[in-house]
Design a protein around this motif. Structure first.
Motif, PDB file in Angstrom:
ATOM      1  N   VAL A  65      25.838 133.245 107.226  1.00 45.14           N
ATOM      2  CA  VAL A  65      25.055 132.049 106.780  1.00 45.14           C
ATOM      3  C   VAL A  65      26.096 130.876 106.871  1.00 45.14           C
ATOM      4  O   VAL A  65      25.607 129.818 107.415  1.00 45.14           O
ATOM      5  CB  VAL A  65      24.680 132.119 105.203  1.00 45.14           C
ATOM      6  CG1 VAL A  65      24.637 130.502 104.731  1.00 45.14           C
ATOM      7  CG2 VAL A  65      23.403 133.003 105.056  1.00 45.14           C
TER       8      VAL A  65
ATOM      9  N   VAL B 231      18.429 126.851 107.975  1.00 45.46           N
ATOM     10  CA  VAL B 231      18.676 128.111 108.165  1.00 45.46           C
ATOM     11  C   VAL B 231      17.811 128.828 107.188  1.00 45.46           C
ATOM     12  O   VAL B 231      17.773 128.493 106.065  1.00 45.46           O
ATOM     13  CB  VAL B 231      20.040 128.732 107.897  1.00 45.46           C
ATOM     14  CG1 VAL B 231      20.393 130.273 108.080  1.00 45.46           C
ATOM     15  CG2 VAL B 231      21.148 127.873 108.966  1.00 45.46           C
ATOM     16  N   TYR B 232      17.043 129.955 107.437  1.00 49.79           N
ATOM     17  CA  TYR B 232      15.992 130.564 106.601  1.00 49.79           C
ATOM     18  C   TYR B 232      15.986 132.063 106.663  1.00 49.79           C
ATOM     19  O   TYR B 232      16.126 132.597 107.683  1.00 49.79           O
ATOM     20  CB  TYR B 232      14.708 129.969 107.099  1.00 49.79           C
ATOM     21  CG  TYR B 232      13.580 130.196 106.199  1.00 49.79           C
ATOM     22  CD1 TYR B 232      13.015 128.969 105.376  1.00 49.79           C
ATOM     23  CD2 TYR B 232      12.813 131.499 105.915  1.00 49.79           C
ATOM     24  CE1 TYR B 232      11.841 129.380 104.769  1.00 49.79           C
ATOM     25  CE2 TYR B 232      11.565 131.653 105.241  1.00 49.79           C
ATOM     26  CZ  TYR B 232      11.200 130.511 104.447  1.00 49.79           C
ATOM     27  OH  TYR B 232      10.167 130.727 103.759  1.00 49.79           O
ATOM     28  N   LEU B 233      16.161 132.551 105.393  1.00 49.66           N
ATOM     29  CA  LEU B 233      16.160 134.147 105.463  1.00 49.66           C
ATOM     30  C   LEU B 233      14.844 134.513 105.400  1.00 49.66           C
ATOM     31  O   LEU B 233      14.023 134.380 104.303  1.00 49.66           O
ATOM     32  CB  LEU B 233      16.980 134.793 104.194  1.00 49.66           C
ATOM     33  CG  LEU B 233      17.121 136.260 103.832  1.00 49.66           C
ATOM     34  CD1 LEU B 233      17.752 136.943 105.182  1.00 49.66           C
ATOM     35  CD2 LEU B 233      17.837 136.494 102.711  1.00 49.66           C
TER      36      LEU B 233
ATOM     37  N   SER C 195      14.920 141.078 104.486  1.00 49.89           N
ATOM     38  CA  SER C 195      16.083 142.178 104.175  1.00 49.89           C
ATOM     39  C   SER C 195      15.518 143.643 104.235  1.00 49.89           C
ATOM     40  O   SER C 195      14.455 144.170 103.385  1.00 49.89           O
ATOM     41  CB  SER C 195      16.671 141.551 102.882  1.00 49.89           C
ATOM     42  OG  SER C 195      17.370 142.349 102.335  1.00 49.89           O
TER      43      SER C 195
ATOM     44  N   CYS D  68      19.567 142.222 107.548  1.00 55.36           N
ATOM     45  CA  CYS D  68      18.877 140.876 107.262  1.00 55.36           C
ATOM     46  C   CYS D  68      18.421 140.115 108.450  1.00 55.36           C
ATOM     47  O   CYS D  68      18.987 140.271 109.492  1.00 55.36           O
ATOM     48  CB  CYS D  68      19.801 139.926 106.405  1.00 55.36           C
ATOM     49  SG  CYS D  68      20.064 140.365 104.675  1.00 55.36           S
ATOM     50  N   GLU D  69      17.342 139.197 108.478  1.00 54.16           N
ATOM     51  CA  GLU D  69      16.910 138.637 109.550  1.00 54.16           C
ATOM     52  C   GLU D  69      16.654 137.254 109.177  1.00 54.16           C
ATOM     53  O   GLU D  69      16.208 137.003 108.176  1.00 54.16           O
ATOM     54  CB  GLU D  69      15.560 139.391 110.078  1.00 54.16           C
ATOM     55  CG  GLU D  69      14.884 138.521 111.223  1.00 54.16           C
ATOM     56  CD  GLU D  69      13.299 138.991 111.475  1.00 54.16           C
ATOM     57  OE1 GLU D  69      13.061 139.210 112.435  1.00 54.16           O
ATOM     58  OE2 GLU D  69      12.776 139.039 110.485  1.00 54.16           O
ATOM     59  N   PHE D  70      17.362 136.203 109.949  1.00 48.79           N
ATOM     60  CA  PHE D  70      17.183 134.761 109.681  1.00 48.79           C
ATOM     61  C   PHE D  70      16.645 134.130 110.896  1.00 48.79           C
ATOM     62  O   PHE D  70      16.729 134.533 111.936  1.00 48.79           O
ATOM     63  CB  PHE D  70      18.770 134.345 109.655  1.00 48.79           C
ATOM     64  CG  PHE D  70      19.571 134.697 108.384  1.00 48.79           C
ATOM     65  CD1 PHE D  70      19.361 133.783 107.281  1.00 48.79           C
ATOM     66  CD2 PHE D  70      20.346 135.853 108.415  1.00 48.79           C
ATOM     67  CE1 PHE D  70      20.200 134.213 106.277  1.00 48.79           C
ATOM     68  CE2 PHE D  70      21.129 136.250 107.155  1.00 48.79           C
ATOM     69  CZ  PHE D  70      21.002 135.307 106.199  1.00 48.79           C
TER      70      PHE D  70
ATOM     71  N   ALA E 196      16.826 130.109 112.560  1.00 46.97           N
ATOM     72  CA  ALA E 196      17.679 129.056 112.395  1.00 46.97           C
ATOM     73  C   ALA E 196      17.104 127.866 113.356  1.00 46.97           C
ATOM     74  O   ALA E 196      16.412 128.378 114.456  1.00 46.97           O
ATOM     75  CB  ALA E 196      18.992 129.078 112.638  1.00 46.97           C
TER      76      ALA E 196
END
Length: 322
Positions: free
Chosen positions: A252, A262-264, A267, A272-274, A276
């Protein structure tokens, strides 16, 4: 990457670790969106041995990629209606390009894909399934992709950069230098574009990391692999993979230093997948087009953080609109 090259070749040729049953989602009956179902079918139909192994190893990533692909298609359709443009996806070291090919087909060519992969065996599967008019493959590492390469006749359709970039658990196989890695791929992102990061993350608490691994291995992976195969992978590969993994906070921090938003998104176990971007409106539009997450809740260990955007400091020291 070099230490694992032999293992990857074996996986990509189907010589080892082949899932012992169909990858068709056992949650299929819960998926109400026909677009997600279409994407799901395209994804598994064109998947080669290595990508099939990936889908069988990461809990519910098949369903997540289908959810993301359907939403990206809808985003591209909405923007195409407004601007008339077509769009492009750069898949970073993404196996045999299965996801890019599925996206190109699902969007009916509205999104065209470019996939890098340092594993030469992946090109065999790509060539077998790809529509060359919609998808292209570069059989080299992402770090061999340069602006000059995209100016050559073979890849000239991407010479203006990419609207979407997807890093699919690739960086961890090189090293922990996310600052340099993210900077390298961001140079190919068009202004306002979206870049996705799907990574397996370390955890500050080793016991918590192992707890998440156990639910992945003992509850999910046993659908597709024997106990012996699961132990083999843990011993032969995961130690090397962990050498290149970073924590959620480290990732992050690296992302927030380079993107306004940046956005989660998702999970699952230690994954985890973001998403951006420097364009908050594009992220908001994309998120509004997403359907619900498709997975049992007990696999989501970062549920309280989902949907949190990370603010970045402006040059004046004030919080940006992230």
């Amino acid at each position: 990457m070099l230490k694992l090259a032999g293992h990857f070749h074996s996986l990509a040729t189907g010589a080892s670790q082949v899932p012992m049953q169909s990858l068709d989602s056992h949650l299929r009956s819960t998926i109400q969106d026909p677009s997600v179902l279409d994407y799901h079918d395209r994804l598994i139909e064109g998947a080669g041995p290595l990508f099939s192994h990936f889908l069988a190893s990461v809990p519910y990533v098949l369903e997540e990629l289908s959810r993301i692909g359907a939403a990206l298609t809808r985003l591209a359709e909405a923007n195409h209606t407004a601007t008339g443009q077509t769009f492009s996806l750069f898949e970073v070291d993404a196996f045999d390009g299965s996801n890019g090919r599925a996206l190109a087909g699902h969007s009916k060519g509205l999104i065209r894909s470019f996939t890098s992969s340092p594993n030469q065996a992946n090109q065999l599967t790509f060539d077998r399934h790809a529509n060359p008019a919609l998808s292209q493959f570069f059989a080299q590492s992402v770090f061999k992709v340069t602006p000059e390469l995209l100016q050559t006749p073979g890849f000239a359709r991407f010479n203006q950069g990419f609207d979407f970039i997807y890093e699919m658990a690739a960086f961890q196989f090189y090293n922990r230098d996310r600052d340099r890695q993210i900077s390298h791929i961001k140079q190919f992102l068009k202004p306002g574009g979206l870049v996705f990061f799907l990574e397996k993350l370390n955890h500050p608490d080793p016991e918590e990391y192992l707890r998440r691994e156990r639910i992945k291995d003992e509850v999910f992976k046993t659908r597709y692999f024997s106990d012996e195969e699961i132990r083999w992978k843990r011993q032969q590969m995961l130690e090397q993979m962990e050498n290149g993994q970073v924590t959620l906070q480290e990732l992050v921090t690296a992302l927030a230093a380079r993107f306004r938003c940046v956005y989660l998104l998702w999970s699952s176990s230690n994954f985890c997948e973001f998403v951006a971007s420097d364009d908050s409106q594009q992220i908001e539009m994309f998120v509004n087009l997403l359907g619900p997450v498709i997975q049992p809740t007990e696999f989501c260990f970062e549920g309280q953080r989902l949907g949190i955007v990370v603010p970045k400091q402006s040059a004046a020291g004030e919080r940006s609109d992230a």
